[in-house]
Design a protein around this motif. Sequence first.
Motif, PDB file in Angstrom:
ATOM      1  N   SER A 135       1.737   1.035   9.401  1.00 11.15           N
ATOM      2  CA  SER A 135       0.676   1.482   8.498  1.00 11.15           C
ATOM      3  C   SER A 135       0.278   2.926   8.741  1.00 11.15           C
ATOM      4  CB  SER A 135      -0.548   0.578   8.641  1.00 11.15           C
ATOM      5  OG  SER A 135      -1.014   0.595   9.976  1.00 11.15           O
ATOM      6  N   GLU A 136       0.469   3.421   9.970  1.00  7.63           N
ATOM      7  CA  GLU A 136       0.212   4.829  10.239  1.00  7.63           C
ATOM      8  C   GLU A 136       1.421   5.409  10.970  1.00  7.63           C
ATOM      9  OE1 GLU A 136      -3.461   5.680  12.104  1.00  7.63           O
ATOM     10  OE2 GLU A 136      -4.650   4.675  10.561  1.00  7.63           O
TER      11      GLU A 136
ATOM     12  N   VAL B 206       3.734   0.308   2.412  1.00  7.23           N
ATOM     13  CA  VAL B 206       3.574  -0.474   3.632  1.00  7.23           C
ATOM     14  C   VAL B 206       3.195  -1.896   3.253  1.00  7.23           C
ATOM     15  CG1 VAL B 206       2.260  -0.751   5.772  1.00  7.23           C
ATOM     16  CG2 VAL B 206       2.907   1.533   4.995  1.00  7.23           C
TER      17      VAL B 206
ATOM     18  N   ILE C  32       2.022   4.990   0.643  1.00 10.47           N
ATOM     19  CA  ILE C  32       1.684   6.132   1.491  1.00 10.47           C
ATOM     20  C   ILE C  32       2.390   7.398   1.024  1.00 10.47           C
ATOM     21  CG2 ILE C  32       1.122   4.745   3.522  1.00 10.47           C
ATOM     22  CD1 ILE C  32       3.889   5.393   4.637  1.00 10.47           C
ATOM     23  N   ILE C  33       3.425   7.231   0.208  1.00 14.02           N
ATOM     24  CA  ILE C  33       4.072   8.366  -0.465  1.00 14.02           C
ATOM     25  C   ILE C  33       4.404   7.912  -1.878  1.00 14.02           C
ATOM     26  CG2 ILE C  33       6.052   9.920  -0.552  1.00 14.02           C
ATOM     27  CD1 ILE C  33       6.349   9.606   2.442  1.00 14.02           C
TER      28      ILE C  33
ATOM     29  N   HIS D 217       1.459  -4.510   4.342  1.00 14.02           N
ATOM     30  CA  HIS D 217       0.448  -4.880   5.326  1.00 14.02           C
ATOM     31  C   HIS D 217       0.391  -6.385   5.568  1.00 14.02           C
ATOM     32  CE1 HIS D 217      -1.414  -1.087   6.283  1.00 14.02           C
ATOM     33  NE2 HIS D 217      -1.518  -0.759   5.003  1.00 14.02           N
TER      34      HIS D 217
ATOM     35  N   SER E 255      -3.589  -0.799  -3.673  1.00 10.81           N
ATOM     36  CA  SER E 255      -2.352  -1.541  -3.419  1.00 10.81           C
ATOM     37  C   SER E 255      -1.668  -1.874  -4.742  1.00 10.81           C
ATOM     38  CB  SER E 255      -2.654  -2.824  -2.647  1.00 10.81           C
ATOM     39  OG  SER E 255      -3.436  -3.703  -3.423  1.00 10.81           O
TER      40      SER E 255
ATOM     41  N   VAL F 190       0.840  -1.199   0.000  1.00 10.27           N
ATOM     42  CA  VAL F 190       0.000   0.000   0.000  1.00 10.27           C
ATOM     43  C   VAL F 190       0.876   1.251   0.000  1.00 10.27           C
ATOM     44  CG1 VAL F 190      -1.773   1.312   1.237  1.00 10.27           C
ATOM     45  CG2 VAL F 190      -1.857  -1.201   1.196  1.00 10.27           C
TER      46      VAL F 190
ATOM     47  N   PRO G  65      -0.313   9.762   7.501  1.00  8.04           N
ATOM     48  CA  PRO G  65      -0.863   8.426   7.658  1.00  8.04           C
ATOM     49  C   PRO G  65      -1.413   7.897   6.359  1.00  8.04           C
ATOM     50  CG  PRO G  65      -2.345  10.068   8.589  1.00  8.04           C
ATOM     51  CD  PRO G  65      -1.084  10.775   8.246  1.00  8.04           C
ATOM     52  N   SER G  66      -1.415   6.557   6.239  1.00 10.14           N
ATOM     53  CA  SER G  66      -1.935   5.925   5.030  1.00 10.14           C
ATOM     54  C   SER G  66      -3.421   6.166   4.901  1.00 10.14           C
ATOM     55  CB  SER G  66      -1.666   4.418   5.078  1.00 10.14           C
ATOM     56  OG  SER G  66      -2.308   3.794   4.005  1.00 10.14           O
ATOM     57  N   THR G  67      -3.816   6.630   3.727  1.00  7.84           N
ATOM     58  CA  THR G  67      -5.244   6.822   3.450  1.00  7.84           C
ATOM     59  C   THR G  67      -5.728   5.840   2.419  1.00  7.84           C
ATOM     60  OG1 THR G  67      -4.719   8.444   1.749  1.00  7.84           O
ATOM     61  CG2 THR G  67      -5.061   9.284   3.978  1.00  7.84           C
TER      62      THR G  67
END
Length: 633
Positions: free
Chosen positions: A550-551, A572, A470-471, A574, A497, A468, A490-492
């Motif tokens: 994840s966050e 991330v 996040i940036i 997951h 993915s 996933v 934080p991951s939104t």
Amino acid sequence: MSTCMAPVLVVGAGPTGIAAALTLARNNVPVRIIEKESQHRRGQRGAGIQPRTFEVFHFLRVPEIHERATPLLPLQEHKRGSLEPLKTFHMVDYMEPTPAIPYVRTLTSRVLSFSTYNAKFMGQPTLEAIAREHLAELGCTVELGTRLISFSQDEKCVRAKVVKNHGDNGEEEVEEEIEAAYMIGADGAKGVTRKQLGLTFLGTTQEDNFLVLGDIRLEVEGLDRAHWHFFGETLHDAITLRPTDELGKDGWQFVISNRTLDLQGLAQDEEALVNRIKYFVGLGDDVKVKEVLWVSEFRPNMRMVDKFGVGRIFVAGDAAHVHSPAGGQGLNSSIQDAFNLAWKIALVYKGISLASLLDTYTAERLPVIADMLGFITKMHKLMFDDSTVKYTVQPTADDDGKSKDTKTNLERGLRRKTNLYMLGVNYRSSPIVVDEFAPAQEVSDAYREIQEGVLRAGDRAPDAPGLVPIITPNRAPHLISSGSQSAVPPSTGMGGSTRMFDIIGSTHHTVIIFAPALAVPAVRSILVTLQRVVPRELVTRVVVLPGSASEPDSHLETSSEGDQAIEAEVLVDHAGHAYRGYIVESQEVKVVVVRPDGVVGAIVRGVTGLEQYFEGVFGKKGDTLALEDAVQI
């Protein structure tokens, strides 16, 4: 070696040549590909495609080959003259798929239904047509009716003399001299390239094994299309029939093998061929051969060159090695030859790497092909040796000595190990791979079964789904600001993915930085080093955090070097697939470099190992064109 900006010339437009041309074109290298035949080739030929080859086409962004290939059918034995099955079996054992090995298929029959990764079937005309479409989209088309006559080379370029057929019937021949930066001979075992280069082609010919194969439209009442059928008492006296809808709803590929009957000349005598097919199936007039589409004949050879190139000229595929069709490795190893070579030529052509990088083509592929010829020759002997091919049923036992199953000799001869998937083919002994985690003086076969829980530099890179972002650098590059710290948002779930195989590609190296958090100083150090030593066009940078991040509220350490954008995607993991597949502990910092051919080039701890690897591929600073200038070529 001087820089030459003429196109790269590929001789031969079979799977090997097209794979080479496609890899070069993807890398924006001008290429010409010539084919002596006036029409594209017919014939299913070697139709088995192994999982590793599907991965190659994924990296080349040709998904249709896997999507349109058909599952490997269960084999069914028959006595001549009977449709009653003696035994039904699969060539491979069931194996649970894993996230690291994405190419799975579903096997269904009256006996079995399960999923596993394995070979699939696609005839060569279909594969070539799909690949040609992608090549044409990149502005390159096959020049049919163009035959290589001779060539010469010097430090600056290759000069190839070709003859082009013109006119409605090709009766007019026009000579042309092509200047090329490099030449790849994918013109087969009888081609001009290997012979004029003077490369050895040592090995043996199986004089007592004569095979006839071809494509037909066939009707036999009661013969189902759910199995690959074998008729005959022994592999020396048999016909195999494999249904393929690529030839139509009544299309079949056949292979005839016999040591006592004279099969020579059947390719030129259709009536005799039809009679032989009826004889081997043994069902008389119930066998209706409606059309002979293509036929060929050959004796298996086991031969290979002593090196894969001289100067600016290289050989690949059948021009470099030939062997028995047992095991279905020929087309696959040929495509992998081309893929190994072409990304290296692209870097040298652009002045990014030294010409010495091309020496690693032989260094890496020679051990692989030597190992392959060794076990394929043993497999061929097992299939065709007189002492093993008589039809008998023998029990097998499990570890406790209890009777587990009965296997016919045909089944024992045709059963395959997972090394034929080619997922364990490796370049661990390559002079350009760097591994700071491998045990000292570890010895490894180049052609092995894949090792669970082991990853070394030189191995295939595993896939890893469920990553996933996040940036993402193309949306908002993360900044290293002087005297401050930037928080990671934080991951939104933006962008959904991705998978590792969609990040790896044939046009770039992929640097994967595994770290417990972005605040680890080594992360910044590695990213800054990459920006300093390698232009971003050549390397995709990825930071992979463990699922627990994840966050993340961690920060990137900064310095007084001024504001600086990090061109890296932060993901991330997951589900933990990347950390498991790449053998990384959650609190560990590990850097994995994946080459354009999907091979792990380096597994290192940080900057020192990273610089060592890229120096081996790109050369020391000053040895090549300035990298920033070179990538503009």
